[in-house]
Design an enzyme around this catalytic site. Structure first.
Site, short mmCIF file in Angstrom:
data_model
loop_
_atom_site.label_atom_id
_atom_site.label_comp_id
_atom_site.label_asym_id
_atom_site.label_seq_id
_atom_site.Cartn_x
_atom_site.Cartn_y
_atom_site.Cartn_z
N GLN A 139 0.97 -0.86 0.18
CA GLN A 139 0.12 -0.07 0.31
C GLN A 139 1.07 1.16 0.14
O GLN A 139 0.56 2.26 -0.78
CB GLN A 139 -1.08 -0.10 1.24
CG GLN A 139 -2.27 0.90 1.14
CD GLN A 139 -2.99 -0.61 -0.35
OE1 GLN A 139 -2.77 -0.74 -0.86
NE2 GLN A 139 -3.72 1.20 -0.73
N HIS A 144 2.53 2.77 -3.32
CA HIS A 144 1.50 3.27 -3.88
C HIS A 144 1.80 5.31 -4.28
O HIS A 144 1.67 5.78 -5.05
CB HIS A 144 -0.22 3.58 -3.33
CG HIS A 144 -0.50 2.41 -4.34
ND1 HIS A 144 -0.56 2.41 -5.31
CD2 HIS A 144 -0.92 1.16 -4.16
CE1 HIS A 144 -1.22 1.13 -5.62
NE2 HIS A 144 -1.58 0.92 -5.09
N GLU A 200 -10.33 1.76 3.24
CA GLU A 200 -10.63 1.11 1.70
C GLU A 200 -10.08 -0.08 1.66
O GLU A 200 -11.14 -1.45 1.32
CB GLU A 200 -9.37 1.56 0.81
CG GLU A 200 -9.88 1.54 -0.79
CD GLU A 200 -8.76 1.82 -1.09
OE1 GLU A 200 -8.04 2.78 -1.23
OE2 GLU A 200 -8.60 2.21 -2.14
N HIS A 201 -9.09 -0.19 2.45
CA HIS A 201 -8.89 -1.93 1.94
C HIS A 201 -8.68 -2.69 3.40
O HIS A 201 -7.70 -1.87 4.34
CB HIS A 201 -7.64 -2.39 1.71
CG HIS A 201 -7.21 -1.91 0.24
ND1 HIS A 201 -6.92 -0.71 -0.12
CD2 HIS A 201 -8.06 -2.62 -0.81
CE1 HIS A 201 -6.86 -0.70 -1.40
NE2 HIS A 201 -7.56 -1.66 -1.80
N ASP A 218 -6.58 -6.38 -6.11
CA ASP A 218 -5.76 -5.40 -7.18
C ASP A 218 -5.79 -5.76 -8.80
O ASP A 218 -6.68 -5.00 -9.59
CB ASP A 218 -4.21 -4.71 -6.82
CG ASP A 218 -4.16 -3.77 -5.63
OD1 ASP A 218 -5.84 -3.66 -5.43
OD2 ASP A 218 -3.61 -3.68 -5.47
N HIS A 237 -53.15 18.53 -6.91
CA HIS A 237 -53.06 17.49 -7.02
C HIS A 237 -54.41 16.93 -6.86
O HIS A 237 -54.37 15.95 -7.11
CB HIS A 237 -51.89 17.11 -5.62
CG HIS A 237 -50.30 17.65 -6.42
ND1 HIS A 237 -50.00 18.82 -6.51
CD2 HIS A 237 -49.58 16.65 -6.49
CE1 HIS A 237 -48.40 19.08 -6.70
NE2 HIS A 237 -47.65 17.16 -6.88
#
Lengths: 421, 421
Positions: free
Chosen positions: A251, A254, A319-320, A353, A412
Site C-alpha cells: 500500500q 502507491h 478502503e482495504h 487489485d 394534486h
C-alpha cells in the site's frame, strides 16, 4: 514504524481535500474555455500541461498495434484471465427489472436501464494502470452501457502507455482520447467537436481532476472523489509479521499520502511487524515513496482486546481491510465499514487489485462509512413503475386527494378527482 | 400553453444551478462558523434567518403531542396506510449479501451493511411535506439504518408543521432538530454539541441548502442536488385532454420553475389540452404559481409520429413520465430515461407522490439520464469479500505478481511472493 497503545475508540476521520481558491478558479477557467472553444481549448491545454502538440486527440489504430508489440504473450494471457475473473464477479452483481401485481390490477415495479454513455479518466504518468481500465470498463459492459470513452493525458511522445491501450482494446473500447486534467473532465461533461458528452464520469486523478469532477457534478454524474489509498490489517497473535509487513508496504508504495495501518491486540506482533517493515523497505525500488508514506501515515495500534481492535477498524473505515486472525470468517459480521475485506493469510491485498474479480475501485479516506466500491449498480439507473387500475384509483383516490390537500396541493387532489368526473 | 411542432430530436439538457460567488461564500462562512462554534452558531443563524430564538434545538414531546391534535383520525389512518405501502415497495428493493465458492477454496462475495447514521433535511414553509418524511425515512429503516435524524427550519412560533412531526413520530424518529439552511447541513456533516454527525445527508432545500450539500460532499455523502420538479406526459390520440391538463397543473402548482410538458403526435389533443389547462387553471388556489410555471416552462410538443414523441421523451429524461396511450405497457421498453413511469389514465402522478409505494424522491432536471430515484440502495454500502486459499494463491500468485510488475509496483508482487518464502 510507530507503535501506539490505543485504549478508547479512535476518531480518525480525515478532512477532504477541497483545493485552494486558486486551484478552484483555475479549474473553473479551464472548464469555461473548453465549453467555449471545444477542441481548440483541449489542444491548447494539452500543449501547456502535457508539453505535446497533437494533431488528433483520438488514439489511432497504429498506436494500438504498436502497444501490442510491447506486451508479452504471457502478460496478455494474464490480462485476459484477470478480465474474465472480473467479468464473472460483476455478472453476479447484475440486477433484473422486477414487477409485482395486485388483484385490483395495480402493477408496481422497478426498471433497470444501463446508462447511455460513460467516460473513464485514466491518470497519466506512473499511475496509468491497465488494471484500472479493466476495473472500470468491465462493470460498464456488464451493465450494458453502449458507449464507453477513455480519456488520459498523453506522454511527451504524444501517446499513452502500452498496457492501458492493450487493456482498452482487449475490452473493445473504441473511443480513447489523449487528453487529461480538468480539460478532459470538461470535455466529457459538456462535449466538444470531437468528444461527445457522456452521462457519468469515472476514475481517479490529481487535485485538478478531482476539482473538475466536483465542478461538473450535477451536469453529469461522477463516481466519487478518490483520495489516497489505504490498508488496515486486523491481526491476532497467529498472524505472520513478514506477510503483514509486505502487505503494508504494498500500500505504502502507491503514494506518499497512502496510509498503512496494523491494528492488533498483540504487542509482540506489533514489534515484529515494525521490524519487518523496516527490513523489507530497504530493498524496495519505490523505497522513498514507501518510507515517506510509512513515516507520515503508517501506524501500528495495539489494543487490549480483539474486540477493541475491531472497534478501531470500524472507526478507520478502511478502503482495504485484511483480517489475519485464527478465525477470520467469524469476525466478518462485526465489520461495519470497509471497502473490501480480505480474509486469511493467502488473501494478500494485491490479489484483489488485479485478479480475483471484485472491483479495486474502492472508497478511500474513511468514506467506506457511507460509500461502496465501484459496481455494476453505478452504471445503471432505476425507474419506478406505477400502473393503477380504475378499481385501484376508485378505492384509494379519495385518500390520495386528502393527503394532497393536507400538503396544500389542491391541483394534486383535483388531478385524481378529474378521472371520475 | 404554447404548442410547438417538433420534427428532429430535442436537446433540452438544462444547466445546473451553481449559485453566485456571493452565495457560495456565504455558505462557506456558515459552515466554518458551525464547525468552530457549534450550537452557538446554529442558534445565532436560526435567529438571523428564521427570526426565532430557540432554547432547545430538539423537538420536545409536548410539541409532538400538540402536533397530533392538529391531525384528524382519518388523516392519520391515510398516513399509516401510505407508510405501509411505501414500506412494502421498498422491502422488495432490499438486497442480501451473497457469496460464491470455488473448489480451490476461494470465496468471493459482497456484504451489504446499512449506514450507521443518516440525516434528512425537510424544507420549511409551504414545502414542508409529511410525505417527504415518509419517503426518506422508510427506505432508511428498511435498509436497517439505526440512527435517523431530521432537521428542518422552525417557523416563527419556534416549531415545525404538525404533519411533519406526526409523520416522523409515526415512524419512530426520535431526533428531530429545529434548524435549517446551510447551518443544518453543516451540523449534520461535522456535528455540534447537540447534533452528532451523520454519514449521509438526504432531502431537498433552497439554493443555500444545495450549495452546502455540495460543499460538504466528501466529508459525508449526499443524495443528490435536487432541482425544480417536472412532468412529461406522452400521449396518443386516445388520451383524455382534461386528465392530462389536470396532471400537468399538479406539477405546475409546485413551483414557478416546475416544468410541465405534453409530447404527442396528435395536434387535436395538443389544442384540447392547451384549452383545458387554461380552463382548469382559473379555479386553482395556487393559480399564480401554476400560471407562471406553465407560461415559462410549460410546453406542448407535437411530433409527426409516436416514435418521435418517444425520442423527445428520452431527450427530456423527465423526473415523472406519464404514458397515456392505448397500449402504455408496449412502450415501456423504449423509455430509456425517466425517474418514475406512470402507465395509463388511472396512474395520475399524485398516486406516486403519496400513496402507491415507490419513492417520490426522483432525479430532476434531466438527471434521470444518469441517476435514479431514492431507494434502499442509497442507505447501504457494499463491501467486497475476498478469501483466497493457499491452493488458489499457489496457482495464481505468479500471474498476480507479473501483473503488479507490469504496473511498476514491486512491493505488490513481493507481498504475494512473501507467502511462499
Amino acid at each position: 514504524m510507530k507503535i501506539e497503545r490505543v485504549t478508547g475508540r479512535l476518531s480518525l476521520r480525515r478532512t477532504i481535500e477541497t483545493g485552494t481558491e486558486e486551484q478552484r478558479r483555475a479549474v473553473q477557467n479551464i472548464i469555461h474555455d473548453v465549453r467555449t472553444h471545444g477542441d481548440t481549448a483541449l489542444k491548447m491545454y494539452t500543449e501547456k500541461f502535457d508539453q505535446v502538440t497533437l494533431d488528433s486527440l483520438l488514439v489511432s489504430e497504429s498506436e494500438i498495434e504498436a502497444a501490442y508489440k510491447e506486451i508479452s504473450a504471457e502478460m496478455l494471457a494474464i490480462l485476459r484471465e484477470a478480465a474474465a475473473n472480473i467479468r464473472d464477479y460483476h455478472e453476479r452483481q447484475k440486477r433484473e427489472s422486477w414487477m409485482t401485481t395486485k388483484e385490483d390490477g395495480t402493477i408496481l415495479g422497478q426498471k433497470i436501464t444501463p446508462l447511455d454513455a460513460v467516460g473513464l479518466y485514466v491518470p497519466g504518468g506512473t499511475a496509468a494502470y491497465p488494471s484500472s481500465v479493466l476495473m472500470n470498463v468491465i462493470p460498464a459492459q456488464v451493465a450494458g452501457v453502449k458507449r464507453i470513452v477513455i480519456v488520459s493525458p498523453p506522454n511527451k511522445q504524444g501517446t499513452l502507455p502500452a498496457g492501458v491501450l492493450v487493456a482498452a482494446h482487449e475490452l473493445g473500447v473504441k473511443e480513447i482520447y489523449k487528453v487529461g486534467g480538468a480539460q478532459a473532465i470538461a470535455a466529457l461533461a459538456y462535449g466538444t467537436e470531437t468528444i461527445q458528452p457522456v452521462d457519468k464520469i469515472f476514475g481517479p486523478g490529481n487535485i485538478y481532476v478531482a476539482l473538475a469532477k466536483r465542478e461538473v457534478f450535477g451536469q453529469v454524474a461522477i463516481d466519487m472523489i478518490a483520495g489516497p489509498s489505504e490498508i488496515v490489517v486486523l491481526a491476532d497473535e497467529t498472524a505472520k509479521a513478514n506477510e503483514i509487513a509486505a502487505d503494508l508496504l504494498s500500500q505504502a508504495e502507491h503514494d506518499e499520502r497512502a496510509s498503512s495501518i496494523l491494528v492488533t491486540p498483540s504487542m509482540k506482533l506489533a514489534i515484529e511487524v515494525a521490524n519487518e517493515v523496516q527490513k523489507q523497505l530497504e530493498t524496495l525500488p519505490r523505497k522513498a515513496i514507501a518510507a515517506a508514506s510509512i513515516a507520515q501515515y503508517g501506524a501500528i495500534y495495539v489494543t487490549d482486546t480483539l474486540e477493541e481492535a475491531i472497534a478501531v477498524v470500524n472507526e478507520l473505515a478502511p478502503e482495504h481491510l485484511e483480517i489475519m486472525a485464527s478465525e477470520p470468517m467469524h469476525l466478518l459480521g462485526q465489520i461495519r465499514h470497509a471497502g473490501a475485506i480480505f480474509l486469511g493469510r493467502f488473501s494478500s491485498e494485491p490479489v484483489g487489485d488485479y485478479f480475483a474479480g471484485p472491483n479495486h475501485v474502492l472508497p478511500t479516506n474513511g468514506t467506506a462509512r457511507f460509500s461502496s466500491g465501484l459496481s455494476v449498480d453505478e452504471f445503471v439507473k432505476k425507474s419506478s413503475i406505477i400502473l393503477y387500475s380504475e378499481q385501484a384509483l376508485q378505492e384509494h383516490g379519495a385518500k390520495i386527494a386528502a393527503f394532497a390537500r393536507l400538503e396544500g396541493l389542491e391541483a394534486h387532489a383535483r388531478a385524481v378527482e378529474e378521472r371520475f368526473k
